[in-house]
Motif scaffolding. Structure first.
Motif, short mmCIF file in Angstrom:
data_model
loop_
_atom_site.label_atom_id
_atom_site.label_comp_id
_atom_site.label_asym_id
_atom_site.label_seq_id
_atom_site.Cartn_x
_atom_site.Cartn_y
_atom_site.Cartn_z
N GLY A 164 -4.29 6.86 6.91
CA GLY A 164 -4.46 6.40 8.28
C GLY A 164 -5.45 5.25 8.37
O GLY A 164 -5.24 4.29 9.14
N LYS A 165 -6.52 5.33 7.59
CA LYS A 165 -7.51 4.24 7.58
C LYS A 165 -6.92 2.98 6.96
O LYS A 165 -7.19 1.85 7.43
CB LYS A 165 -8.75 4.68 6.80
N VAL A 166 -6.11 3.15 5.91
CA VAL A 166 -5.46 1.99 5.29
C VAL A 166 -4.53 1.32 6.30
O VAL A 166 -4.50 0.09 6.43
CB VAL A 166 -4.67 2.42 4.03
N SER A 167 -3.79 2.13 7.04
CA SER A 167 -2.89 1.60 8.06
C SER A 167 -3.66 0.84 9.13
O SER A 167 -3.28 -0.27 9.52
CB SER A 167 -2.08 2.74 8.69
N ALA A 168 -4.75 1.43 9.60
CA ALA A 168 -5.57 0.77 10.63
C ALA A 168 -6.16 -0.53 10.11
O ALA A 168 -6.25 -1.53 10.84
CB ALA A 168 -6.68 1.71 11.09
N PHE A 169 -6.57 -0.54 8.84
CA PHE A 169 -7.14 -1.76 8.24
C PHE A 169 -6.15 -2.91 8.31
O PHE A 169 -6.49 -4.02 8.74
CB PHE A 169 -7.55 -1.49 6.79
N TRP A 170 -4.91 -2.66 7.88
CA TRP A 170 -3.92 -3.75 7.87
C TRP A 170 -3.53 -4.16 9.28
O TRP A 170 -3.27 -5.35 9.54
CB TRP A 170 -2.69 -3.34 7.06
N GLY A 171 -3.48 -3.20 10.21
CA GLY A 171 -3.18 -3.55 11.59
C GLY A 171 -4.24 -4.46 12.17
O GLY A 171 -3.94 -5.49 12.81
N SER B 70 0.84 -1.21 0.00
CA SER B 70 0.00 0.00 0.00
C SER B 70 0.87 1.25 0.00
O SER B 70 0.61 2.20 -0.74
CB SER B 70 -0.92 0.00 1.23
N ILE B 71 1.92 1.24 0.84
CA ILE B 71 2.83 2.38 0.89
C ILE B 71 3.54 2.56 -0.45
O ILE B 71 3.78 3.67 -0.90
CB ILE B 71 3.85 2.18 2.02
N ALA B 72 3.87 1.43 -1.10
CA ALA B 72 4.62 1.50 -2.35
C ALA B 72 3.77 1.97 -3.52
O ALA B 72 4.23 2.78 -4.34
CB ALA B 72 5.20 0.12 -2.66
N LEU B 73 2.53 1.51 -3.60
CA LEU B 73 1.75 1.71 -4.82
C LEU B 73 0.67 2.78 -4.73
O LEU B 73 0.42 3.49 -5.70
CB LEU B 73 1.10 0.37 -5.23
N MET B 74 0.02 2.90 -3.57
CA MET B 74 -1.11 3.82 -3.49
C MET B 74 -0.75 5.29 -3.70
O MET B 74 -1.51 6.01 -4.34
CB MET B 74 -1.85 3.64 -2.16
N PHE C 148 -6.75 9.62 -2.91
CA PHE C 148 -7.29 8.72 -1.88
C PHE C 148 -6.26 8.50 -0.77
O PHE C 148 -6.58 8.56 0.42
CB PHE C 148 -7.68 7.39 -2.51
N TRP C 149 -5.01 8.25 -1.16
CA TRP C 149 -3.98 7.97 -0.18
C TRP C 149 -3.74 9.17 0.74
O TRP C 149 -3.60 9.02 1.95
CB TRP C 149 -2.68 7.62 -0.90
N LYS D 78 1.48 7.07 11.63
CA LYS D 78 0.33 6.21 11.36
C LYS D 78 0.73 4.97 10.58
O LYS D 78 0.28 3.86 10.89
CB LYS D 78 -0.74 7.00 10.60
N LEU D 79 1.57 5.14 9.58
CA LEU D 79 1.93 4.00 8.74
C LEU D 79 2.82 3.01 9.49
O LEU D 79 2.64 1.80 9.39
CB LEU D 79 2.64 4.49 7.47
N PHE D 80 3.75 3.54 10.27
CA PHE D 80 4.66 2.63 10.96
C PHE D 80 4.00 1.92 12.14
O PHE D 80 4.49 0.88 12.58
CB PHE D 80 5.92 3.38 11.40
N ALA D 81 2.90 2.46 12.63
CA ALA D 81 2.15 1.74 13.65
C ALA D 81 1.69 0.39 13.10
O ALA D 81 1.81 -0.65 13.76
CB ALA D 81 0.96 2.57 14.12
#
Length: 480
Positions: free
Chosen positions: A72-79, A55-59, A66-67, A337-340
């Motif tokens: 933050g929502k994308v990060s929370a989703f994967w967590g 996600s970090i690479a492509l979005m 959108f990114w 947010k992403l590194f969390a």
């Protein structure tokens, strides 16, 4: 915003409590501490880790709007994609333990240091204008490379990228200067201390001495830096001669004298170095536990001091100076947010690698070892290539643990292995825009200022031409 964050945290905790009725398959170690056996985990457990990194690479490239608004929502989703199934299969006690362990001992110290460096470096503003001749540009790249190890690649890059662009506004060609700036200031220059680059700080948190990197990384860092600076000077001289020596004669360029605002922040940078050193040399033997997670008092003291230093920088730096510096909190919020998500989703990957030949990633372990002996060439290239496309901080941590995760052994008889892992993570983070946090930040600032930066794959073309030969040379000089 605060209420939304509280609701999110509450939802996570509630989910863990509800799902605690699931079968607790985790083993219990000494002292009743929950223990995760990586040999029991399949590769499906690392899917959320791969998901957040992709996600970090492509979005940002495929869905930039959108990114920008929903990362933050994308990060929370994967967590949550990791935590909820993990709690179902292994119980809430192990899920809570692993979350607190990685949060208190790795993520929070990591983000506090990065935030302190970002805040203090953002308070230093270079005023006036330089003229971007080959000598001046090479000198700025050299200064930035030296500074990066002591104020972080993020801090040095954010401090110098705008003055560098200003100095070259009269030039017809500027892309090569920004690209080499990313190579040197945003990556290679951060090789000498745990302050320089996030992977080295993670090594410090896991027991690597503060000055181990200074003594062991100096030779490969100096080799790569000197060669890149020499290549840049020749390239810039050729391009400058083709353009004809132009002078920046606008009134604007002479409105301000050359100088520095926010000098107090240089003292605060020294205070950051002191705080990190303190946690490495002061060992009072005092600690406290939070749900089986032992927190050393010296590490807590370091983090409190770093927060105080950041607050002092905000208080002592004139707001107008930060405004003119183009300072904003968005980059550090994005990283936090992403590194969390990265730090929590990497838990199963590390557990699997720690299982060695008994784990699902035995094939990777086999590549970096031969009859139980480390293959340092493979450690260098595998750490480096994965750092190029994922992120160099978690990649370093993965291979650090693959090599055994024992800092004393890695600094002693396995020093060449630790050097290979460290050099691969720091150097090859420069291969792509996503290899290290400052790379994309520098690109964004340059594009905003009108520099026609290459695309994702266009930038890789630069790195293949100019960086890969350097890394082949490093391989033969240090690891063969």
């Amino acid at each position: 915003m605060k209420h939304r964050a509280v609701r999110c945290v509450g939802a996570v905790l509630a989910s863990l409590l509800i799902l605690s009725s699931g079968s607790a398959l985790a083993a219990v170690g000494e002292g009743g501490i929950p223990h995760l056996d990586g040999g029991e985990l399949g590769l499906l457990w690392i899917a959320p880790f791969v998901g957040i990194l992709l996600s970090i690479a492509l979005m940002p490239l495929a869905l930039p709007h959108f990114w920008h608004h929903h990362f933050g929502k994308v990060s929370a989703f994967w967590g949550l994609a990791f935590l909820i199934p993990f709690a179902i299969f292994y119980g809430w006690d192990l899920a809570l333990y692993e979350t607190l362990h990685v949060g208190l001992l790795e993520y929070l110290p990591f983000i506090i240091l990065l935030g302190a460096l970002f805040t203090v470096a953002g308070g230093v503003r270079v005023t006036g204008s330089l003229v971007g001749t080959p000598a001046v540009n090479t000198g700025m790249l050299f200064v930035g490379t030296v500074m990066a190890s002591w104020m972080g690649t993020t801090g040095a890059a954010m401090l110098l990228i705008r003055p560098l662009i200003n100095a070259n506004e009269h030039r017809g060609s500027m892309v090569h200067t920004v690209v080499f700036f990313i190579f040197l200031v945003a990556n290679v220059g951060g090789s000498l201390t745990p302050l320089g680059d996030p992977p080295l700080f993670l090594g410090f948190l896991n027991g690597v001495d503060f000055f181990w990197t200074t003594t062991h990384m100096l030779a490969p860092m100096a080799l790569v830096s000197v060669l890149l600076l020499a290549v840049y000077f020749v390239l810039d001289t050729i391009l400058y001669s083709r353009e004809g020596p132009k002078r920046a004669a606008s009134v604007e360029s002479h409105e301000e004298k050359l100088g520095v605002e926010g000098k107090v922040n240089f003292l605060l940078l020294l205070a950051i170095v002191g705080a990190v050193l303190l946690s490495g040399v002061w060992k009072p033997g005092i600690s406290f536990t939070v749900y089986h997670v032992e927190v050393q008092i010296q590490n807590l003291a370091r983090d409190v001091l770093l927060i105080m230093i950041a607050l002092l920088s905000i208080r002592l730096t004139v707001d107008e100076s930060r405004r003119k510096n183009g300072f904003s909190w968005f980059p550090i919020v994005e990283v936090a947010k992403l590194f969390a998500a990265i730090f929590i989703t990497i838990v199963p990957a590390i557990a699997i690698l720690r299982a060695g030949s008994d784990g699902a990633l035995a094939s990777v372990v086999d590549l970096v070892s031969n009859d139980g002996q480390p293959v340092n060439v493979m450690y260098f290239w595998l750490t480096g290539l994965l750092s190029s496309f994922l992120d160099n901080a978690p990649t370093y941590l993965v291979f650090f643990n693959t090599a055994g995760g024992d800092a004393e052994a890695l600094m002693g008889p396995m020093a060449e292995t630790l050097l290979a892992i460290s050099a691969g993570a720091v150097f090859m983070g420069a291969n792509t825009y996503i290899g290290n946090a400052p790379n994309f930040m520098v690109r964004s600032i340059a594009v905003e200022r009108g520099v026609p930066m290459p695309s994702f794959f266009g930038y890789m073309g630069w790195s293949i031409i100019f960086l890969m030969p350097m890394f082949v040379l490093v391989t033969f000089v240090f690891f063969v």
